[in-house]
Design an enzyme around this catalytic site. Sequence first.
Site, PDB file in Angstrom:
ATOM      1  N   PHE A   1     -86.084  26.310  50.307  1.00 51.17           N
ATOM      2  CA  PHE A   1     -85.154  26.027  51.416  1.00 51.17           C
ATOM      3  C   PHE A   1     -85.858  25.426  52.624  1.00 51.17           C
ATOM      4  O   PHE A   1     -85.273  25.345  53.699  1.00 51.17           O
ATOM      5  CB  PHE A   1     -84.417  27.307  51.826  1.00 51.17           C
ATOM      6  N   LEU A   2     -87.134  25.012  52.466  1.00 53.28           N
ATOM      7  CA  LEU A   2     -87.839  24.526  53.656  1.00 53.28           C
ATOM      8  C   LEU A   2     -87.187  23.258  54.203  1.00 53.28           C
ATOM      9  O   LEU A   2     -86.549  22.502  53.473  1.00 53.28           O
ATOM     10  CB  LEU A   2     -89.315  24.274  53.354  1.00 53.28           C
TER      11      LEU A   2
ATOM     12  N   LYS B 109     -78.737  27.351  45.829  1.00 53.53           N
ATOM     13  CA  LYS B 109     -79.401  26.209  46.474  1.00 53.53           C
ATOM     14  C   LYS B 109     -78.400  25.070  46.724  1.00 53.53           C
ATOM     15  O   LYS B 109     -78.291  24.528  47.830  1.00 53.53           O
ATOM     16  CB  LYS B 109     -80.560  25.737  45.593  1.00 53.53           C
TER      17      LYS B 109
ATOM     18  N   ASN C  79     -76.788  23.693  50.457  1.00 46.20           N
ATOM     19  CA  ASN C  79     -76.914  22.321  50.975  1.00 46.20           C
ATOM     20  C   ASN C  79     -75.548  21.663  51.137  1.00 46.20           C
ATOM     21  O   ASN C  79     -75.304  20.939  52.107  1.00 46.20           O
ATOM     22  CB  ASN C  79     -77.801  21.483  50.040  1.00 46.20           C
TER      23      ASN C  79
ATOM     24  N   LEU D  98     -73.758  21.201  64.037  1.00 47.58           N
ATOM     25  CA  LEU D  98     -72.646  20.661  64.818  1.00 47.58           C
ATOM     26  C   LEU D  98     -73.118  19.579  65.792  1.00 47.58           C
ATOM     27  O   LEU D  98     -72.514  19.370  66.835  1.00 47.58           O
ATOM     28  CB  LEU D  98     -71.924  21.785  65.582  1.00 47.58           C
TER      29      LEU D  98
ATOM     30  N   GLY E  26     -73.883  12.626  64.684  1.00 47.37           N
ATOM     31  CA  GLY E  26     -74.979  11.672  64.519  1.00 47.37           C
ATOM     32  C   GLY E  26     -74.592  10.548  63.578  1.00 47.37           C
ATOM     33  O   GLY E  26     -73.404  10.355  63.270  1.00 47.37           O
TER      34      GLY E  26
ATOM     35  N   CYS F  34     -82.492  15.481  50.387  1.00 52.89           N
ATOM     36  CA  CYS F  34     -81.751  16.598  49.781  1.00 52.89           C
ATOM     37  C   CYS F  34     -80.235  16.472  49.873  1.00 52.89           C
ATOM     38  O   CYS F  34     -79.568  16.380  48.846  1.00 52.89           O
ATOM     39  CB  CYS F  34     -82.206  17.903  50.417  1.00 52.89           C
TER      40      CYS F  34
ATOM     41  N   LYS G  44     -78.347  13.604  47.751  1.00 57.01           N
ATOM     42  CA  LYS G  44     -78.411  13.721  46.279  1.00 57.01           C
ATOM     43  C   LYS G  44     -77.845  15.057  45.802  1.00 57.01           C
ATOM     44  O   LYS G  44     -77.221  15.126  44.740  1.00 57.01           O
ATOM     45  CB  LYS G  44     -79.835  13.500  45.780  1.00 57.01           C
TER      46      LYS G  44
ATOM     47  N   LYS H  71     -84.701  12.153  60.109  1.00 59.81           N
ATOM     48  CA  LYS H  71     -84.610  13.097  61.221  1.00 59.81           C
ATOM     49  C   LYS H  71     -85.990  13.177  61.864  1.00 59.81           C
ATOM     50  O   LYS H  71     -86.957  12.594  61.344  1.00 59.81           O
ATOM     51  CB  LYS H  71     -84.134  14.471  60.758  1.00 59.81           C
TER      52      LYS H  71
HETATM   53  N1  LIG Z   1     -88.116  17.645  50.593  1.00 63.05           N
HETATM   54  C1  LIG Z   1     -87.410  18.708  50.954  1.00 63.05           C
HETATM   55  O1  LIG Z   1     -87.127  18.929  52.132  1.00 63.05           O
HETATM   56  C2  LIG Z   1     -86.932  19.691  49.913  1.00 63.05           C
HETATM   57  C3  LIG Z   1     -86.474  20.932  50.324  1.00 63.05           C
HETATM   58  C4  LIG Z   1     -86.045  21.829  49.353  1.00 63.05           C
HETATM   59  C5  LIG Z   1     -86.047  21.474  48.023  1.00 63.05           C
HETATM   60  N2  LIG Z   1     -86.473  20.233  47.657  1.00 63.05           N
HETATM   61  C6  LIG Z   1     -86.491  19.917  46.224  1.00 63.05           C
HETATM   62  O2  LIG Z   1     -87.823  20.056  45.762  1.00 63.05           O
HETATM   63  C7  LIG Z   1     -88.116  19.076  44.747  1.00 63.05           C
HETATM   64  C8  LIG Z   1     -89.309  18.249  45.180  1.00 63.05           C
HETATM   65  O3  LIG Z   1     -88.957  17.575  46.367  1.00 63.05           O
HETATM   66  P1  LIG Z   1     -90.046  16.798  47.237  1.00 63.05           P
HETATM   67  O4  LIG Z   1     -89.353  16.309  48.454  1.00 63.05           O
HETATM   68  O5  LIG Z   1     -91.269  17.652  47.355  1.00 63.05           O
HETATM   69  O6  LIG Z   1     -90.351  15.565  46.265  1.00 63.05           O
HETATM   70  P2  LIG Z   1     -91.526  14.486  46.403  1.00 63.05           P
HETATM   71  O7  LIG Z   1     -90.981  13.264  45.805  1.00 63.05           O
HETATM   72  O8  LIG Z   1     -92.063  14.484  47.784  1.00 63.05           O
HETATM   73  O9  LIG Z   1     -92.676  15.088  45.475  1.00 63.05           O
HETATM   74  C9  LIG Z   1     -92.577  15.200  44.085  1.00 63.05           C
HETATM   75  C10 LIG Z   1     -93.964  15.040  43.493  1.00 63.05           C
HETATM   76  O10 LIG Z   1     -93.911  15.334  42.107  1.00 63.05           O
HETATM   77  C11 LIG Z   1     -94.818  14.466  41.440  1.00 63.05           C
HETATM   78  N3  LIG Z   1     -94.483  14.417  40.009  1.00 63.05           N
HETATM   79  C12 LIG Z   1     -93.410  13.851  39.414  1.00 63.05           C
HETATM   80  N4  LIG Z   1     -93.460  14.023  38.075  1.00 63.05           N
HETATM   81  C13 LIG Z   1     -94.592  14.721  37.838  1.00 63.05           C
HETATM   82  C14 LIG Z   1     -95.209  15.203  36.644  1.00 63.05           C
HETATM   83  N5  LIG Z   1     -94.668  15.002  35.440  1.00 63.05           N
HETATM   84  N6  LIG Z   1     -96.356  15.878  36.759  1.00 63.05           N
HETATM   85  C15 LIG Z   1     -96.927  16.087  37.970  1.00 63.05           C
HETATM   86  N7  LIG Z   1     -96.403  15.652  39.119  1.00 63.05           N
HETATM   87  C16 LIG Z   1     -95.241  14.980  39.062  1.00 63.05           C
HETATM   88  C17 LIG Z   1     -94.640  13.141  42.152  1.00 63.05           C
HETATM   89  O11 LIG Z   1     -95.734  12.276  41.932  1.00 63.05           O
HETATM   90  C18 LIG Z   1     -94.499  13.603  43.602  1.00 63.05           C
HETATM   91  O12 LIG Z   1     -95.750  13.605  44.278  1.00 63.05           O
HETATM   92  C19 LIG Z   1     -86.832  18.268  44.574  1.00 63.05           C
HETATM   93  O13 LIG Z   1     -86.076  18.848  43.540  1.00 63.05           O
HETATM   94  C20 LIG Z   1     -86.116  18.475  45.895  1.00 63.05           C
HETATM   95  O14 LIG Z   1     -84.717  18.348  45.777  1.00 63.05           O
HETATM   96  C21 LIG Z   1     -86.932  19.332  48.565  1.00 63.05           C
END
Ligand SMILES: NC(=O)c1ccc[n+]([C@@H]2O[C@H](COP(=O)([O-])OP(=O)(O)OC[C@H]3O[C@@H](n4cnc5c(N)ncnc54)[C@H](O)[C@@H]3O)[C@@H](O)[C@H]2O)c1
Length: 444
Positions: free
Chosen positions: A152-153, A208, A212, A254, A257, A264, A267, A325
């Site tokens: 949830f970060l 999750k 969102n 609220l 923007g 997140c 998608k 943001k």
């Molecule tokens: N970014 C956010 O704020 C956030 C917050 C909560 C949850 N999430 C969820 O967390 C997940 C990751 O998000 P993110 O923003 O960190 O994504 P990101 O795209 O920043 O990082 C994903 C990483 O995974 C690596 N990767 C892909 N396939 C791989 C494999 N087979 N082996 C090893 N590494 C591999 C990519 O090279 C990439 O560096 C997503 O499902 C996202 O929805 C993201």
Amino acid sequence: MNIVVIGTGYVGLVSGVGFSELGNNVVCIDKDEKIIDNLNTGIIPIFEPSLEDLVHKNMKEGRLRFSKDLISEINNADIIFIAVGTPRGKEDGEADLSSVFSVAEELSKNIEKETIVAMKSTVPVGTMKIIEKIFKTKSNNKIIKTASVPEFLREGLAVNDFMQPSRVIVGSNYPEVHSTLYELHRPLIKSNKNLYFQTDTQTAELIKYASNAFLAVKISFINEISNLCEKIGANVEEVADGMGLDKRIGRWGLSTGPGYGGSCFPKDTLALIHTASQNESPLRIVEAAVSVNDSRKAFVFSKISEEFNNDLRNKNFGILGLTFKAGTDDLRDSPSMDLIPKLIEYGSNIRAYDPQGIDEARKKLEGPIVWCKDIYEASENVDAIIFMTEWSEFDSKNIDFNRIATLVKKKIIIDFRNMYKPYDITSLGFDYISLGRKVSRSID
Ligand SMILES: NC(=O)c1ccc[n+]([C@@H]2O[C@H](COP(=O)([O-])OP(=O)(O)OC[C@H]3O[C@@H](n4cnc5c(N)ncnc54)[C@H](O)[C@@H]3O)[C@@H](O)[C@H]2O)c1
């Protein structure tokens, strides 16, 4: 504990570093060799406040490593977290789970000892069931136990959110997995054990998405209220403040923007709608939130266009803020990334500035764009300054509007984040256009 985190992006890197800071031995793995090479020389692939210091500290103290070699690391792990991307799929908003499944396949073939595999990536309800099946049918010794630990970060606050979580949601159908994951997270919830919420895998997956989607609904709701304010002459900021005083509602979300963006909400809302429709249980409220957010892009453009009598040819705009943001370098689904090409298509020239997003934006956008080093360079000879992101660098106390007034061609400020008090701007001789408030014309 020995922990492996697969995927070293925003979630994987922050979680990996966070777990090492708690005293665990962590290896972060990524298939992108450049990311790992950079991290091994201390170069951080993303901007996230205070992350760099923590990476360096934990590397130095020997608790944090980075590797490209999944297979040689996984059999030393007590827990393996999957944190790879799950981007929007090509059709129907369905999540693209190819990275998740390719990791699952690789784990199933190579894990040789009892291990917990916990999903941190956001995956549709039922994904862990499919992964269980992969582990059961393809692994040699069937001793992999699964859990869903959604993340949830918030980007820009990610380290803080990891160290002081609002909640830790853990779904697993194995009681022993719950006790191990509780132990792992115990230092994070010592102030309040109720922050640890234990459930089954499917429910954790849905928590999750539902969270969102709910936040996206809130943002789209205030954006529509903002539109109504403009028609009836009310002030959306005061409406939001008044509503937010009700604890059942709260002020977060609220702020009107240019529409939600990022990696997140866009998608995840679409993926949830897809899951709902597959299960013939439509989520009409979420569908409406998505549709309102989509129309926000056209609204932002038309607000600028109308100010120039729908003739944007040879107009110069200073765009302040490119990321979706403040506090992040993430450009994914950022309103600026949609607006800039449209302004260029209609004949405008751009001067762009962002405290963190310029390097990535430069790779993604082309056309008559001057990349600027600060807000003042972005103001030179422009027909309007357009604020798109609420960076603290853009707070009125940090900006010399008198200096800007000497640089611009026309004294027009269009603020899609409602960062300023109208009088503060108009009293300096600018016209000020914001959201859900009356247009304020210069009073000089
Ligand atoms: N970014 C956010 O704020 C956030 C917050 C909560 C949850 N999430 C969820 O967390 C997940 C990751 O998000 P993110 O923003 O960190 O994504 P990101 O795209 O920043 O990082 C994903 C990483 O995974 C690596 N990767 C892909 N396939 C791989 C494999 N087979 N082996 C090893 N590494 C591999 C990519 O090279 C990439 O560096 C997503 O499902 C996202 O929805 C993201």
